[in-house]
Structure formats: C-alpha cells, structure tokens
Scaffold this motif. Structure first.
Motif, PDB file in Angstrom:
ATOM      1  N   ASN A 187      73.661  25.479  58.809  1.00 35.78           N
ATOM      2  CA  ASN A 187      73.784  26.330  57.621  1.00 35.78           C
ATOM      3  C   ASN A 187      72.959  25.779  56.468  1.00 35.78           C
ATOM      4  O   ASN A 187      72.323  26.532  55.716  1.00 35.78           O
ATOM      5  CB  ASN A 187      75.257  26.448  57.208  1.00 35.78           C
ATOM      6  CG  ASN A 187      76.067  27.285  58.172  1.00 35.78           C
ATOM      7  OD1 ASN A 187      75.527  28.123  58.892  1.00 35.78           O
ATOM      8  ND2 ASN A 187      77.369  27.059  58.209  1.00 35.78           N
ATOM      9  N   GLU A 215      77.231  22.793  62.897  1.00 37.89           N
ATOM     10  CA  GLU A 215      77.291  24.101  62.241  1.00 37.89           C
ATOM     11  C   GLU A 215      77.004  23.966  60.752  1.00 37.89           C
ATOM     12  O   GLU A 215      76.258  24.767  60.175  1.00 37.89           O
ATOM     13  CB  GLU A 215      78.662  24.735  62.463  1.00 37.89           C
ATOM     14  CG  GLU A 215      78.864  25.236  63.886  1.00 37.89           C
ATOM     15  CD  GLU A 215      80.251  25.819  64.091  1.00 37.89           C
ATOM     16  OE1 GLU A 215      81.064  25.764  63.130  1.00 37.89           O
ATOM     17  OE2 GLU A 215      80.521  26.330  65.190  1.00 37.89           O
ATOM     18  N   HIS A 216      77.586  22.955  60.113  1.00 35.56           N
ATOM     19  CA  HIS A 216      77.319  22.717  58.697  1.00 35.56           C
ATOM     20  C   HIS A 216      75.853  22.337  58.471  1.00 35.56           C
ATOM     21  O   HIS A 216      75.229  22.778  57.502  1.00 35.56           O
ATOM     22  CB  HIS A 216      78.234  21.609  58.166  1.00 35.56           C
ATOM     23  CG  HIS A 216      79.633  22.058  57.919  1.00 35.56           C
ATOM     24  ND1 HIS A 216      80.558  22.195  58.930  1.00 35.56           N
ATOM     25  CD2 HIS A 216      80.274  22.427  56.778  1.00 35.56           C
ATOM     26  CE1 HIS A 216      81.708  22.606  58.422  1.00 35.56           C
ATOM     27  NE2 HIS A 216      81.561  22.757  57.116  1.00 35.56           N
ATOM     28  N   GLN A 260      69.315  26.621  57.011  1.00 37.87           N
ATOM     29  CA  GLN A 260      68.997  28.011  56.675  1.00 37.87           C
ATOM     30  C   GLN A 260      68.880  28.215  55.171  1.00 37.87           C
ATOM     31  O   GLN A 260      67.997  28.947  54.699  1.00 37.87           O
ATOM     32  CB  GLN A 260      70.066  28.948  57.260  1.00 37.87           C
ATOM     33  CG  GLN A 260      70.085  29.009  58.769  1.00 37.87           C
ATOM     34  CD  GLN A 260      68.736  29.410  59.346  1.00 37.87           C
ATOM     35  OE1 GLN A 260      68.087  30.350  58.872  1.00 37.87           O
ATOM     36  NE2 GLN A 260      68.297  28.707  60.378  1.00 37.87           N
ATOM     37  N   ARG A 261      69.748  27.562  54.409  1.00 42.68           N
ATOM     38  CA  ARG A 261      69.648  27.672  52.951  1.00 42.68           C
ATOM     39  C   ARG A 261      68.359  27.036  52.444  1.00 42.68           C
ATOM     40  O   ARG A 261      67.695  27.567  51.543  1.00 42.68           O
ATOM     41  CB  ARG A 261      70.866  27.009  52.290  1.00 42.68           C
ATOM     42  CG  ARG A 261      72.166  27.773  52.486  1.00 42.68           C
ATOM     43  CD  ARG A 261      73.252  27.229  51.574  1.00 42.68           C
ATOM     44  NE  ARG A 261      73.602  25.848  51.910  1.00 42.68           N
ATOM     45  CZ  ARG A 261      74.546  25.515  52.778  1.00 42.68           C
ATOM     46  NH1 ARG A 261      75.230  26.454  53.430  1.00 42.68           N
ATOM     47  NH2 ARG A 261      74.826  24.241  53.014  1.00 42.68           N
TER      48      ARG A 261
END
Length: 228
Positions: free
Chosen positions: A116, A112-113, A119-120
């Motif tokens: 994320n 999950e990290h 996506q950034r």
C-alpha cells in the motif's frame, strides 16, 4: 539582407496593429519564452531523475537484503526509486511493530502495508513526473485561439474604420495584415510547444512504466525476504 527586410516588415506590421493586438502579440511572446523554458527544464529534470533512478536500482541489486539496509540509504527522497524503497521498508517495519504489540504479527500483513505504501509513493512520483505538463498543454491549446481572437478583433477594427467610405483592397490590406500578425504569433507559440509536449509526454510515459516495473520488482524482493 532578406532576413533584415523581413524583420523590418514585421516591425512595421506590429506598429500598425492596434493596442489590443500589440498586447496579445507581446503576451504570446512571453508565453513562448516561458514554454521554451519549461520544455528545456522538464527535459533536463526527467533525464536527471532517470539517471538517478538507474543508479539507485543498480545499488540495490548489489545488496543481498533490502529490509536491513541502513537508514542513510532510505533518506534519499529526491530520487523516485529511493522514495518508493523508503516508504515500502518503513511501512513494513512499522506494521511489524504495531502488529507485534497486538499479537497479530505475520509476514502477509506486513507485506500488505508495504505494498500500500508503494502504491501511494507511485502516485506521488507520477504527479512529480507530470508537473508542468498541464501548463504546456494549456499553451498548445490556448495560443492559437488567442491569436485568432486578435485577428478577428483586428479585422473588425479595420472594417469599422472604413465605414462610410469607399473601401478597396489596398485600403484594407494594412489593417488586415496587422490583424493576421496575432494569428502568426499564436501559431509560432503553439507549434513548437505541441512538438515539445508530445516528446515530453513520451518521456513521462517511459519513466512511469519504469517506475511501475521497479515497484513490482521491489515488492517481489520484499516478499521473498519476508519468508526467510
């Protein structure tokens, strides 16, 4: 020979234009040079980035594992694909370290990290792809209006100069033709910029789609490796 006389005629018309019209025409000429510089520069930049992306992607395909690759391969931040890869792997191991200290370590939280971070990184690279495009769009939409402003101003000046006199078409022709000079200048700037902008937008969309596909593929590989 015809080109010579046409150029001489344009210079004469430019000389007949008032100061405001001349300033607008020169300004539009400067915008045209900048627009062409931006278009060629952006095309070369996008082509170079795509070549680097494809080379880096091929390099990763040859690796059996991504999570244990040396840090030297993650330091190539100038390559968009490498930037996504570096953020994803660093976020994965950073989350693993923090969660392990808390006794909450599991592969799902790490992923999950990592996702994320991907996506950034995508958002950051999309801004990089689209850099300078706003400037081109501004020229495309603004140049014709600047040319029209010069024309309206020139026509107004031409008619004002004839106030109180018996005006004829022959008397008004030089002032009107000089006024129309700025409209021509605006269109000469806007039309090539419009074609260049549309072409470059197509390239940006292509690279953006490829970036998102690569990000999805990268996330899949990291998920598979985390389960081993």
């Amino acid at each position: 020979m015809t080109l010579f006389f046409a150029s001489a005629n344009l210079l004469k018309i430019f000389g007949d234009t008032d100061v405001f019209g001349q300033i607008l025409t020169i300004g539009l000429g400067v915008f045209s040079l900048i627009a062409w510089t931006v278009m060629f520069g952006k095309y070369n930049e996008l082509k170079r980035l795509r070549d680097l992306n494809l080379a880096f992607e091929q390099r990763l395909r040859e690796e059996r594992t991504l999570l244990d690759l040396p840090e030297s391969l993650r330091n190539k931040r100038s390559i968009p694909y490498a930037d996504l890869f570096a953020d994803a792997v660093e976020a994965y191991w950073r989350a693993a370290s923090i969660l392990k200290e808390k006794g909450e370590d599991n592969s799902r939280s790490r992923l999950e990290h990592s996702e994320n971070a991907i996506q950034r990184a995508i958002a950051r690279q999309l801004l990089r792809y689209e850099a300078s495009m706003i400037f081109l769009a501004t020229i495309v939409s603004g140049a014709p209006f600047l040319g029209l402003l010069g024309t309206v101003w020139g026509v107004m000046e031409a008619f004002s100069a004839m106030t109180g006199a018996t005006a004829s078409i022959r008397d008004l022709a030089p002032g009107v033709s000089a006024a129309l000079m700025t409209t021509i200048a605006g269109l000469v700037v806007a039309i090539p910029s419009m074609f260049g902008y549309n072409f470059l937008i197509g390239k940006v969309k292509q690279l953006s789609t490829e970036l998102e596909n690569y990000a999805s593929s990268l996330a899949d590989r990291l998920e598979l490796e985390s389960k081993n």
